[in-house]
Design a protein around this motif. Structure first.
Motif, short mmCIF file in Angstrom:
data_model
loop_
_atom_site.label_atom_id
_atom_site.label_comp_id
_atom_site.label_asym_id
_atom_site.label_seq_id
_atom_site.Cartn_x
_atom_site.Cartn_y
_atom_site.Cartn_z
N GLN A 58 1.00 -1.11 -0.05
CA GLN A 58 -0.07 0.20 -0.19
C GLN A 58 0.92 1.52 0.16
OE1 GLN A 58 -2.98 0.47 -0.18
NE2 GLN A 58 -3.88 -1.13 -0.41
N VAL A 59 0.51 2.36 -0.91
CA VAL A 59 1.38 3.63 -0.64
C VAL A 59 -0.24 4.56 -0.70
CG1 VAL A 59 2.22 5.56 -2.50
CG2 VAL A 59 2.45 2.71 -2.98
N HIS A 60 0.60 5.55 0.79
CA HIS A 60 0.01 6.93 0.94
C HIS A 60 0.49 7.75 0.09
CE1 HIS A 60 -3.48 9.04 3.52
NE2 HIS A 60 -2.10 9.04 3.91
N LEU A 61 -0.25 9.41 -0.49
CA LEU A 61 0.43 9.98 -0.98
C LEU A 61 -0.82 11.05 -0.11
CD1 LEU A 61 0.12 8.58 -4.75
CD2 LEU A 61 1.75 8.75 -3.13
N VAL A 62 0.05 12.14 0.18
CA VAL A 62 -0.91 13.28 0.40
C VAL A 62 0.20 14.64 0.11
CG1 VAL A 62 -1.17 14.79 2.45
CG2 VAL A 62 -1.06 12.58 2.50
N GLU A 63 -1.16 15.39 -0.56
CA GLU A 63 -0.12 16.98 -1.70
C GLU A 63 -0.51 17.94 -0.59
OE1 GLU A 63 -2.58 14.41 -4.49
OE2 GLU A 63 -2.56 14.80 -2.35
N SER A 64 0.25 18.77 -1.20
CA SER A 64 -0.06 20.33 -0.25
C SER A 64 1.02 21.18 -1.21
CB SER A 64 0.99 20.39 1.33
OG SER A 64 2.20 19.67 0.85
N GLY A 65 0.84 22.58 -0.96
CA GLY A 65 1.10 23.64 -1.82
C GLY A 65 0.22 24.69 -2.61
N GLY A 66 -0.90 23.89 -2.71
CA GLY A 66 -1.91 24.58 -3.71
C GLY A 66 -2.03 25.54 -2.83
N GLY A 67 -2.19 27.15 -4.15
CA GLY A 67 -3.45 28.21 -3.90
C GLY A 67 -3.76 29.48 -4.42
N SER A 68 -3.47 30.60 -4.21
CA SER A 68 -4.25 31.20 -5.52
C SER A 68 -2.77 31.79 -5.83
CB SER A 68 -5.40 31.99 -5.04
OG SER A 68 -6.45 30.57 -4.77
N VAL A 69 -2.73 32.63 -7.18
CA VAL A 69 -1.57 33.10 -7.21
C VAL A 69 -1.91 34.45 -8.92
CG1 VAL A 69 0.26 31.54 -6.51
CG2 VAL A 69 -0.34 31.34 -9.45
N GLN A 70 -1.45 34.66 -9.53
CA GLN A 70 -1.34 35.79 -10.35
C GLN A 70 -1.51 34.91 -11.14
OE1 GLN A 70 -1.06 39.77 -9.69
NE2 GLN A 70 -3.06 39.96 -9.51
N SER A 71 -1.70 35.48 -12.70
CA SER A 71 -0.31 35.34 -13.96
C SER A 71 0.41 35.02 -13.89
CB SER A 71 -1.49 35.47 -15.20
OG SER A 71 -0.89 34.80 -16.03
N GLY A 72 1.72 34.64 -14.51
CA GLY A 72 2.84 35.22 -14.01
C GLY A 72 4.21 34.44 -13.46
N GLY A 73 2.26 34.59 -12.08
CA GLY A 73 3.42 33.61 -10.85
C GLY A 73 3.74 32.27 -10.64
N SER A 74 4.10 31.98 -9.56
CA SER A 74 4.33 30.18 -9.82
C SER A 74 4.23 29.85 -8.31
CB SER A 74 6.63 30.70 -8.30
OG SER A 74 7.28 31.20 -10.37
N LEU A 75 4.61 28.14 -7.73
CA LEU A 75 4.07 28.07 -6.83
C LEU A 75 5.06 26.97 -6.81
CD1 LEU A 75 -0.06 27.62 -6.52
CD2 LEU A 75 1.47 28.74 -5.11
N ARG A 76 4.70 25.66 -5.85
CA ARG A 76 5.53 24.90 -5.31
C ARG A 76 4.83 23.25 -4.48
NH1 ARG A 76 11.01 22.29 -3.11
NH2 ARG A 76 10.40 22.59 -0.77
N LEU A 77 4.09 22.39 -5.95
CA LEU A 77 3.10 21.19 -5.18
C LEU A 77 4.25 20.61 -4.36
CD1 LEU A 77 1.11 20.75 -7.19
CD2 LEU A 77 0.80 22.90 -5.69
N SER A 78 3.64 20.36 -3.13
CA SER A 78 4.10 18.80 -2.93
C SER A 78 3.82 17.78 -2.33
CB SER A 78 5.29 19.52 -1.07
OG SER A 78 6.00 19.90 -1.40
N CYS A 79 4.57 16.11 -2.58
CA CYS A 79 3.51 15.00 -2.52
C CYS A 79 4.70 14.53 -1.31
CB CYS A 79 3.09 14.68 -3.80
SG CYS A 79 2.53 12.65 -3.43
N ALA A 80 3.96 13.93 -0.33
CA ALA A 80 4.42 13.34 0.58
C ALA A 80 4.22 11.78 0.89
CB ALA A 80 4.32 13.65 1.94
N ALA A 81 5.15 10.52 0.39
CA ALA A 81 4.66 9.01 0.29
C ALA A 81 4.82 8.56 1.24
CB ALA A 81 5.47 8.70 -1.73
N SER A 82 4.56 7.54 0.84
CA SER A 82 4.97 6.67 2.70
C SER A 82 3.78 5.61 2.71
CB SER A 82 4.03 6.85 3.54
OG SER A 82 2.32 6.92 4.17
#
Length: 127
Positions: free
Chosen positions: A1-25
């Motif tokens: 079994q694998v468990h995955l949890v995402e984080s890091g989403g949000g709201s940004v303006q066009s041209g901006g940046s975000l970094r998403l993370s996925c913690a796995a076990s």
């Protein structure tokens, strides 16, 4: 079994940046291949980027050159650095994992290739 949890989403303006993370076990072999997918309302889930445990990566044409997938094996975490974001990048982003080997590496950009999914994190890009 694998468990995955995402984080890091949000709201940004066009041209901006975000970094998403996925913690796995869970079993390492079952997450040898991992990927990021996204799904906008009323649209099918689409592959964004994939990575193998050995670091080999693949990208959808729509994000190539703007997004970077990476992983920190010591932290069991996968990342998606998203730069130059556009309103059309707005979607729920999911991470996925599988241990199944397919001959065609491009198949890992298809959701059917994966056995395990996270719950998703929302990314909204405003113009």
């Amino acid at each position: 079994q694998v468990h995955l949890v995402e984080s890091g989403g949000g709201s940004v303006q066009s041209g901006g940046s975000l970094r998403l993370s996925c913690a796995a076990s869970g079993d390492t072999y079952s997450r040898y291949f991992m990927g990021w997918f996204r799904q906008a309302p009323g649209k099918e889930r689409e592959g964004v980027a994939t990575i193998r445990l050995d670091g080999t990566t693949n990208y959808a044409d729509s994000v190539d050159g703007r997004f970077t997938i990476s992983q920190d094996n010591a932290k069991n975490t996968m990342y998606l650095q998203m730069n130059s974001l556009k309103p059309e990048d707005t979607a729920m982003y999911y991470c996925a994992a599988t241990g199944t080997v397919y001959h065609d590496g491009n198949y890992y950009l298809k959701s059917a290739a994966y056995n395990y999914w996270g719950q998703g994190t929302q990314v909204t890009v405003s113009s």
